[in-house]
Design a protein around this motif. Sequence first.
Motif, PDB file in Angstrom:
ATOM      1  N   LEU A  56      46.847 -63.048 -15.007  1.00  0.00           N
ATOM      2  CA  LEU A  56      45.453 -63.387 -14.750  1.00  0.00           C
ATOM      3  C   LEU A  56      45.385 -64.511 -13.723  1.00  0.00           C
ATOM      4  CD1 LEU A  56      42.432 -63.075 -15.403  1.00  0.00           C
ATOM      5  CD2 LEU A  56      42.793 -64.681 -17.302  1.00  0.00           C
ATOM      6  N   LEU A  57      46.289 -65.458 -13.801  1.00  0.00           N
ATOM      7  CA  LEU A  57      46.326 -66.567 -12.846  1.00  0.00           C
ATOM      8  C   LEU A  57      46.480 -66.053 -11.419  1.00  0.00           C
ATOM      9  CD1 LEU A  57      46.459 -69.666 -12.361  1.00  0.00           C
ATOM     10  CD2 LEU A  57      48.933 -69.426 -12.515  1.00  0.00           C
ATOM     11  N   ASP A  58      47.348 -65.069 -11.194  1.00  0.00           N
ATOM     12  CA  ASP A  58      47.541 -64.524  -9.843  1.00  0.00           C
ATOM     13  C   ASP A  58      46.281 -63.829  -9.344  1.00  0.00           C
ATOM     14  OD1 ASP A  58      50.138 -65.466  -9.868  1.00  0.00           O
ATOM     15  OD2 ASP A  58      51.044 -63.511 -10.276  1.00  0.00           O
ATOM     16  N   VAL A  59      45.617 -63.087 -10.220  1.00  0.00           N
ATOM     17  CA  VAL A  59      44.386 -62.389  -9.854  1.00  0.00           C
ATOM     18  C   VAL A  59      43.323 -63.411  -9.446  1.00  0.00           C
ATOM     19  CG1 VAL A  59      42.515 -60.918 -10.706  1.00  0.00           C
ATOM     20  CG2 VAL A  59      44.897 -60.404 -11.331  1.00  0.00           C
ATOM     21  N   LEU A  60      43.159 -64.452 -10.243  1.00  0.00           N
ATOM     22  CA  LEU A  60      42.139 -65.457  -9.964  1.00  0.00           C
ATOM     23  C   LEU A  60      42.495 -66.301  -8.749  1.00  0.00           C
ATOM     24  CD1 LEU A  60      41.394 -66.589 -13.615  1.00  0.00           C
ATOM     25  CD2 LEU A  60      40.102 -64.973 -12.200  1.00  0.00           C
ATOM     26  N   LEU A 107      47.850 -61.667 -19.122  1.00  0.00           N
ATOM     27  CA  LEU A 107      47.868 -60.539 -18.191  1.00  0.00           C
ATOM     28  C   LEU A 107      46.531 -59.825 -18.132  1.00  0.00           C
ATOM     29  CD1 LEU A 107      51.166 -58.640 -19.159  1.00  0.00           C
ATOM     30  CD2 LEU A 107      50.885 -60.474 -17.497  1.00  0.00           C
ATOM     31  N   LEU A 108      46.282 -59.173 -16.999  1.00  0.00           N
ATOM     32  CA  LEU A 108      45.300 -58.108 -16.901  1.00  0.00           C
ATOM     33  C   LEU A 108      46.148 -56.842 -16.821  1.00  0.00           C
ATOM     34  CD1 LEU A 108      42.355 -59.075 -14.516  1.00  0.00           C
ATOM     35  CD2 LEU A 108      42.305 -58.579 -16.946  1.00  0.00           C
ATOM     36  N   ALA A 109      46.424 -56.271 -17.967  1.00  0.00           N
ATOM     37  CA  ALA A 109      47.399 -55.184 -18.065  1.00  0.00           C
ATOM     38  C   ALA A 109      46.856 -53.881 -17.493  1.00  0.00           C
ATOM     39  CB  ALA A 109      47.810 -54.979 -19.517  1.00  0.00           C
ATOM     40  N   VAL A 126      46.721 -61.740 -24.249  1.00  0.00           N
ATOM     41  CA  VAL A 126      46.981 -63.164 -24.436  1.00  0.00           C
ATOM     42  C   VAL A 126      48.196 -63.312 -25.354  1.00  0.00           C
ATOM     43  CG1 VAL A 126      45.993 -65.396 -25.069  1.00  0.00           C
ATOM     44  CG2 VAL A 126      44.500 -63.596 -24.189  1.00  0.00           C
ATOM     45  N   PRO A 127      49.407 -63.339 -24.770  1.00  0.00           N
ATOM     46  CA  PRO A 127      50.611 -63.483 -25.595  1.00  0.00           C
ATOM     47  C   PRO A 127      50.569 -64.777 -26.406  1.00  0.00           C
ATOM     48  CG  PRO A 127      51.186 -62.911 -23.341  1.00  0.00           C
ATOM     49  CD  PRO A 127      49.718 -63.258 -23.353  1.00  0.00           C
ATOM     50  N   GLY A 128      51.081 -64.707 -27.595  1.00  0.00           N
ATOM     51  CA  GLY A 128      51.140 -65.892 -28.445  1.00  0.00           C
ATOM     52  C   GLY A 128      49.997 -66.010 -29.433  1.00  0.00           C
ATOM     53  N   ASP A 129      48.902 -65.318 -29.214  1.00  0.00           N
ATOM     54  CA  ASP A 129      47.805 -65.359 -30.182  1.00  0.00           C
ATOM     55  C   ASP A 129      48.222 -64.621 -31.453  1.00  0.00           C
ATOM     56  OD1 ASP A 129      46.202 -66.720 -28.414  1.00  0.00           O
ATOM     57  OD2 ASP A 129      44.625 -65.196 -28.332  1.00  0.00           O
ATOM     58  N   ARG A 130      48.017 -65.224 -32.604  1.00  0.00           N
ATOM     59  CA  ARG A 130      48.314 -64.560 -33.884  1.00  0.00           C
ATOM     60  C   ARG A 130      47.321 -63.462 -34.182  1.00  0.00           C
ATOM     61  NH1 ARG A 130      47.794 -68.289 -38.318  1.00  0.00           N
ATOM     62  NH2 ARG A 130      47.921 -66.362 -39.455  1.00  0.00           N
ATOM     63  N   CYS A 131      46.070 -63.695 -33.802  1.00  0.00           N
ATOM     64  CA  CYS A 131      44.986 -62.745 -34.026  1.00  0.00           C
ATOM     65  C   CYS A 131      44.721 -62.017 -32.707  1.00  0.00           C
ATOM     66  CB  CYS A 131      43.751 -63.522 -34.475  1.00  0.00           C
ATOM     67  SG  CYS A 131      42.235 -62.560 -34.485  1.00  0.00           S
ATOM     68  N   GLY A 132      44.361 -60.753 -32.794  1.00  0.00           N
ATOM     69  CA  GLY A 132      44.113 -59.973 -31.589  1.00  0.00           C
ATOM     70  C   GLY A 132      42.718 -60.091 -31.020  1.00  0.00           C
ATOM     71  N   ALA A 133      41.920 -61.051 -31.458  1.00  0.00           N
ATOM     72  CA  ALA A 133      40.520 -61.130 -31.047  1.00  0.00           C
ATOM     73  C   ALA A 133      40.343 -61.410 -29.556  1.00  0.00           C
ATOM     74  CB  ALA A 133      39.785 -62.187 -31.861  1.00  0.00           C
ATOM     75  N   ARG A 134      41.298 -62.105 -28.924  1.00  0.00           N
ATOM     76  CA  ARG A 134      41.161 -62.349 -27.484  1.00  0.00           C
ATOM     77  C   ARG A 134      41.797 -61.238 -26.657  1.00  0.00           C
ATOM     78  NH1 ARG A 134      42.312 -68.376 -25.564  1.00  0.00           N
ATOM     79  NH2 ARG A 134      44.333 -68.002 -26.510  1.00  0.00           N
ATOM     80  N   HIS A 135      42.345 -60.240 -27.291  1.00  0.00           N
ATOM     81  CA  HIS A 135      42.804 -59.064 -26.568  1.00  0.00           C
ATOM     82  C   HIS A 135      41.561 -58.218 -26.304  1.00  0.00           C
ATOM     83  CE1 HIS A 135      45.442 -55.605 -25.623  1.00  0.00           C
ATOM     84  NE2 HIS A 135      44.354 -54.961 -25.981  1.00  0.00           N
ATOM     85  N   ILE A 136      41.269 -57.985 -25.034  1.00  0.00           N
ATOM     86  CA  ILE A 136      40.066 -57.233 -24.683  1.00  0.00           C
ATOM     87  C   ILE A 136      40.460 -55.948 -23.978  1.00  0.00           C
ATOM     88  CG2 ILE A 136      37.932 -57.205 -23.339  1.00  0.00           C
ATOM     89  CD1 ILE A 136      37.668 -60.154 -23.811  1.00  0.00           C
ATOM     90  N   SER A 137      40.091 -54.821 -24.574  1.00  0.00           N
ATOM     91  CA  SER A 137      40.319 -53.519 -23.953  1.00  0.00           C
ATOM     92  C   SER A 137      39.208 -53.246 -22.954  1.00  0.00           C
ATOM     93  CB  SER A 137      40.294 -52.419 -25.021  1.00  0.00           C
ATOM     94  OG  SER A 137      41.248 -52.680 -26.014  1.00  0.00           O
ATOM     95  N   ARG A 138      39.506 -52.440 -21.964  1.00  0.00           N
ATOM     96  CA  ARG A 138      38.497 -51.988 -20.990  1.00  0.00           C
ATOM     97  C   ARG A 138      37.727 -53.151 -20.374  1.00  0.00           C
ATOM     98  NH1 ARG A 138      37.340 -46.244 -22.009  1.00  0.00           N
ATOM     99  NH2 ARG A 138      38.638 -45.613 -23.757  1.00  0.00           N
ATOM    100  N   VAL A 139      38.465 -54.062 -19.751  1.00  0.00           N
ATOM    101  CA  VAL A 139      37.830 -55.215 -19.112  1.00  0.00           C
ATOM    102  C   VAL A 139      36.904 -54.728 -18.007  1.00  0.00           C
ATOM    103  CG1 VAL A 139      38.253 -57.278 -17.704  1.00  0.00           C
ATOM    104  CG2 VAL A 139      39.716 -56.792 -19.684  1.00  0.00           C
TER     105      VAL A 139
END
Length: 152
Positions: A56-60, A107-109, A126-139
């Motif tokens: 994501l950093l590279d994209v931004l 990543l923006l996978a 978002v690697p390292g998150d225990r919960c998948g809530a910040r994983h967003i499908s279909r950005v």
Amino acid sequence: METSAVPGLVRLSGRVREPAWLSMAALRSMPQRETTVRFECRKSGARRHYFTGPLLLDVLSAAGPMFDAAERKDRLRFVVSVLGEDGHRAVLSWGEIDPEFGNAAVLLAVAMDCRDLDGQGPHLVVPGDRCGARHISRVAAVRVGDDAGLWS
């Protein structure tokens, strides 16, 4: 926030010098990273997936965030808001992804479990998150902002 009606196109906007519509091909043309993540999903339990995509950093950074890059403290005022096609949102601080601070390999996978995501669009990972809530499908959209107005 304006979003895309075409799966795979992502609107990049906000405090960047070069707002853009990013295609999956454009995301694939950037340096790719690979990561395996494990997280708990409230609805489906433990999940494990393998993702490939640009940081994501590279994209931004390619879009030219509107801060003084040489001034560390200026970068820390910025946030990144990510919106999925289904309305799911998550916010990250610039400090989380900046190599001088959190250095999280977000990543923006463009691929999940060795399958292209062309029919869906990229996923925020978002690697390292225990919960998948910040994983967003279909950005659908990524917006860079700052804290202007919060302290007035």
